[in-house]
Design a protein around this motif. Structure first.
Motif, PDB file in Angstrom:
ATOM      1  N   LEU A   1       0.820  -1.213   0.000  1.00 61.32           N
ATOM      2  CA  LEU A   1       0.000   0.000   0.000  1.00 61.32           C
ATOM      3  C   LEU A   1       0.860   1.272   0.000  1.00 61.32           C
ATOM      4  O   LEU A   1       0.321   2.376   0.033  1.00 61.32           O
ATOM      5  CB  LEU A   1      -0.920   0.018   1.220  1.00 61.32           C
ATOM      6  N   ASN A   2       2.185   1.117  -0.037  1.00 63.50           N
ATOM      7  CA  ASN A   2       3.111   2.254   0.044  1.00 63.50           C
ATOM      8  C   ASN A   2       2.784   3.127   1.249  1.00 63.50           C
ATOM      9  O   ASN A   2       2.479   4.306   1.113  1.00 63.50           O
ATOM     10  CB  ASN A   2       3.097   3.077  -1.244  1.00 63.50           C
ATOM     11  N   PRO A   3       2.849   2.540   2.446  1.00 67.00           N
ATOM     12  CA  PRO A   3       2.396   3.256   3.641  1.00 67.00           C
ATOM     13  C   PRO A   3       3.325   4.391   4.062  1.00 67.00           C
ATOM     14  O   PRO A   3       4.533   4.333   3.877  1.00 67.00           O
ATOM     15  CB  PRO A   3       2.396   2.161   4.708  1.00 67.00           C
TER      16      PRO A   3
ATOM     17  N   ILE B   1       3.035   2.819  23.832  1.00 67.25           N
ATOM     18  CA  ILE B   1       1.677   3.199  23.460  1.00 67.25           C
ATOM     19  C   ILE B   1       1.742   4.496  22.676  1.00 67.25           C
ATOM     20  O   ILE B   1       2.417   5.440  23.103  1.00 67.25           O
ATOM     21  CB  ILE B   1       0.778   3.401  24.707  1.00 67.25           C
ATOM     22  N   SER B   2       1.041   4.534  21.535  1.00 72.80           N
ATOM     23  CA  SER B   2       1.005   5.764  20.744  1.00 72.80           C
ATOM     24  C   SER B   2      -0.121   5.705  19.725  1.00 72.80           C
ATOM     25  O   SER B   2      -0.318   4.683  19.072  1.00 72.80           O
ATOM     26  CB  SER B   2       2.324   5.968  20.005  1.00 72.80           C
ATOM     27  N   PRO B   3      -0.844   6.825  19.547  1.00 71.31           N
ATOM     28  CA  PRO B   3      -1.785   6.881  18.435  1.00 71.31           C
ATOM     29  C   PRO B   3      -1.000   6.959  17.126  1.00 71.31           C
ATOM     30  O   PRO B   3       0.103   7.506  17.090  1.00 71.31           O
ATOM     31  CB  PRO B   3      -2.582   8.164  18.692  1.00 71.31           C
ATOM     32  N   TRP B   4      -1.569   6.390  16.050  1.00 69.58           N
ATOM     33  CA  TRP B   4      -0.886   6.378  14.761  1.00 69.58           C
ATOM     34  C   TRP B   4      -1.884   6.564  13.626  1.00 69.58           C
ATOM     35  O   TRP B   4      -3.068   6.326  13.776  1.00 69.58           O
ATOM     36  CB  TRP B   4      -0.122   5.071  14.549  1.00 69.58           C
ATOM     37  N   LYS B   5      -1.346   7.001  12.487  1.00 63.94           N
ATOM     38  CA  LYS B   5      -2.115   7.074  11.242  1.00 63.94           C
ATOM     39  C   LYS B   5      -1.221   6.556  10.126  1.00 63.94           C
ATOM     40  O   LYS B   5      -0.004   6.760  10.144  1.00 63.94           O
ATOM     41  CB  LYS B   5      -2.537   8.502  10.921  1.00 63.94           C
ATOM     42  N   MET B   6      -1.841   5.874   9.190  1.00 67.06           N
ATOM     43  CA  MET B   6      -1.128   5.400   8.018  1.00 67.06           C
ATOM     44  C   MET B   6      -1.897   5.838   6.789  1.00 67.06           C
ATOM     45  O   MET B   6      -3.101   5.593   6.683  1.00 67.06           O
ATOM     46  CB  MET B   6      -1.012   3.874   8.010  1.00 67.06           C
ATOM     47  N   ASN B   7      -1.211   6.498   5.885  1.00 63.67           N
ATOM     48  CA  ASN B   7      -1.785   6.825   4.590  1.00 63.67           C
ATOM     49  C   ASN B   7      -1.135   5.925   3.559  1.00 63.67           C
ATOM     50  O   ASN B   7       0.060   5.641   3.649  1.00 63.67           O
ATOM     51  CB  ASN B   7      -1.536   8.294   4.228  1.00 63.67           C
ATOM     52  N   GLY B   8      -1.921   5.485   2.596  1.00 67.41           N
ATOM     53  CA  GLY B   8      -1.385   4.628   1.555  1.00 67.41           C
ATOM     54  C   GLY B   8      -2.260   4.687   0.327  1.00 67.41           C
ATOM     55  O   GLY B   8      -3.179   5.510   0.223  1.00 67.41           O
ATOM     56  N   THR B   9      -1.959   3.801  -0.620  1.00 69.15           N
ATOM     57  CA  THR B   9      -2.691   3.735  -1.872  1.00 69.15           C
ATOM     58  C   THR B   9      -3.072   2.284  -2.127  1.00 69.15           C
ATOM     59  O   THR B   9      -2.214   1.395  -2.086  1.00 69.15           O
ATOM     60  CB  THR B   9      -1.817   4.250  -3.040  1.00 69.15           C
TER      61      THR B   9
ATOM     62  N   ASN C   1      -6.547   4.036  -5.303  1.00 65.81           N
ATOM     63  CA  ASN C   1      -7.315   4.920  -4.428  1.00 65.81           C
ATOM     64  C   ASN C   1      -6.566   5.191  -3.135  1.00 65.81           C
ATOM     65  O   ASN C   1      -5.963   4.291  -2.563  1.00 65.81           O
ATOM     66  CB  ASN C   1      -8.676   4.292  -4.108  1.00 65.81           C
ATOM     67  N   PRO C   2      -6.618   6.442  -2.661  1.00 69.14           N
ATOM     68  CA  PRO C   2      -5.976   6.747  -1.380  1.00 69.14           C
ATOM     69  C   PRO C   2      -6.737   6.079  -0.236  1.00 69.14           C
ATOM     70  O   PRO C   2      -7.950   5.873  -0.322  1.00 69.14           O
ATOM     71  CB  PRO C   2      -6.056   8.272  -1.277  1.00 69.14           C
ATOM     72  N   MET C   3      -6.010   5.720   0.807  1.00 69.06           N
ATOM     73  CA  MET C   3      -6.640   5.118   1.978  1.00 69.06           C
ATOM     74  C   MET C   3      -5.947   5.610   3.230  1.00 69.06           C
ATOM     75  O   MET C   3      -4.801   6.064   3.180  1.00 69.06           O
ATOM     76  CB  MET C   3      -6.568   3.599   1.916  1.00 69.06           C
ATOM     77  N   GLU C   4      -6.666   5.558   4.333  1.00 65.67           N
ATOM     78  CA  GLU C   4      -6.108   5.955   5.622  1.00 65.67           C
ATOM     79  C   GLU C   4      -6.581   4.973   6.683  1.00 65.67           C
ATOM     80  O   GLU C   4      -7.753   4.597   6.717  1.00 65.67           O
ATOM     81  CB  GLU C   4      -6.552   7.368   5.987  1.00 65.67           C
ATOM     82  N   LEU C   5      -5.648   4.539   7.509  1.00 65.55           N
ATOM     83  CA  LEU C   5      -5.949   3.706   8.670  1.00 65.55           C
ATOM     84  C   LEU C   5      -5.375   4.405   9.885  1.00 65.55           C
ATOM     85  O   LEU C   5      -4.477   5.235   9.778  1.00 65.55           O
ATOM     86  CB  LEU C   5      -5.298   2.327   8.544  1.00 65.55           C
ATOM     87  N   GLY C   6      -5.847   4.023  11.054  1.00 70.72           N
ATOM     88  CA  GLY C   6      -5.295   4.585  12.268  1.00 70.72           C
ATOM     89  C   GLY C   6      -5.762   3.802  13.469  1.00 70.72           C
ATOM     90  O   GLY C   6      -6.635   2.945  13.378  1.00 70.72           O
ATOM     91  N   GLY C   7      -5.144   4.088  14.586  1.00 66.00           N
ATOM     92  CA  GLY C   7      -5.518   3.415  15.813  1.00 66.00           C
ATOM     93  C   GLY C   7      -4.606   3.812  16.949  1.00 66.00           C
ATOM     94  O   GLY C   7      -3.894   4.812  16.888  1.00 66.00           O
ATOM     95  N   LEU C   8      -4.628   3.002  17.976  1.00 72.81           N
ATOM     96  CA  LEU C   8      -3.762   3.193  19.131  1.00 72.81           C
ATOM     97  C   LEU C   8      -2.837   1.991  19.193  1.00 72.81           C
ATOM     98  O   LEU C   8      -3.278   0.864  19.428  1.00 72.81           O
ATOM     99  CB  LEU C   8      -4.572   3.299  20.425  1.00 72.81           C
ATOM    100  N   SER C   9      -1.571   2.232  18.945  1.00 78.20           N
ATOM    101  CA  SER C   9      -0.585   1.154  18.983  1.00 78.20           C
ATOM    102  C   SER C   9      -0.227   0.830  20.425  1.00 78.20           C
ATOM    103  O   SER C   9       0.125   1.712  21.204  1.00 78.20           O
ATOM    104  CB  SER C   9       0.677   1.581  18.230  1.00 78.20           C
ATOM    105  N   VAL C  10      -0.334  -0.461  20.756  1.00 69.80           N
ATOM    106  CA  VAL C  10       0.088  -0.961  22.062  1.00 69.80           C
ATOM    107  C   VAL C  10       1.044  -2.119  21.791  1.00 69.80           C
ATOM    108  O   VAL C  10       0.652  -3.115  21.183  1.00 69.80           O
ATOM    109  CB  VAL C  10      -1.110  -1.446  22.911  1.00 69.80           C
ATOM    110  N   ALA C  11       2.289  -1.959  22.196  1.00 70.17           N
ATOM    111  CA  ALA C  11       3.293  -2.999  21.956  1.00 70.17           C
ATOM    112  C   ALA C  11       3.992  -3.344  23.262  1.00 70.17           C
ATOM    113  O   ALA C  11       4.354  -2.455  24.039  1.00 70.17           O
ATOM    114  CB  ALA C  11       4.317  -2.541  20.927  1.00 70.17           C
ATOM    115  N   VAL C  12       4.180  -4.643  23.476  1.00 68.65           N
ATOM    116  CA  VAL C  12       4.911  -5.137  24.632  1.00 68.65           C
ATOM    117  C   VAL C  12       6.239  -5.688  24.110  1.00 68.65           C
ATOM    118  O   VAL C  12       6.264  -6.465  23.159  1.00 68.65           O
ATOM    119  CB  VAL C  12       4.130  -6.244  25.369  1.00 68.65           C
TER     120      VAL C  12
END
Length: 130
Positions: free
Chosen positions: A61-63, A82-90, A95-106
């Motif tokens: 998606l070429n993020p 922990i961090s909020p994130w957004k990803m833009n891609g194609t 078509n352009p697309m956007e995803l996002g969320g709250l990253s939680v990593a251990v």
């Protein structure tokens, strides 16, 4: 930020940069074997082949990623990011697309001092229904 907190954050930044460059081997090197990764809310994968496929599909998606404020907590050999994130891609059809969320990593500190992710849930802020 302490030295250990910085080391945890560096793992997240390395993974993100490698993912954006479609360097799947480098992405995989930021995880412990048998790590659990959630490519969609509520569904964790620990099979290496399935994880590689998931990263490869998302990389197509070429993020481009952006993060909000990073929170890092370290307790002994366990780290939490922990961090909020957004990803833009194609999408494949252009078509352009956007995803996002709250990253939680251990993460866990390895015997050699290196930090690796054990659990990666980029949808940590989503409410799950059963």
């Amino acid at each position: 930020m302490t030295q250990e907190e910085t080391a945890v954050l560096n793992v997240i930044e390395t993974m993100t940069a490698s993912f954006a460059q479609a360097d799947i081997d480098k992405v995989m090197s930021t995880y412990e074997p048998n790590a659990v990764i959630m490519f969609e809310p509520g569904v964790g994968l620990s099979d290496e082949e399935a994880i590689r496929q998931g990263f490869t599909e998302f990389a197509s998606l070429n993020p481009s990623f952006t993060y909000g404020e990073h929170q890092v907590v370290v307790a002994g050999d366990v780290g939490l990011h922990i961090s909020p994130w957004k990803m833009n891609g194609t999408t494949p059809d252009g078509n352009p697309m956007e995803l996002g969320g709250l990253s939680v990593a251990v993460l866990r500190k390895q015997p050699d001092g290196k930090w690796l992710m054990v659990i990666d849930n980029p949808y940590g802020g989503q409410h799950l229904t059963h």
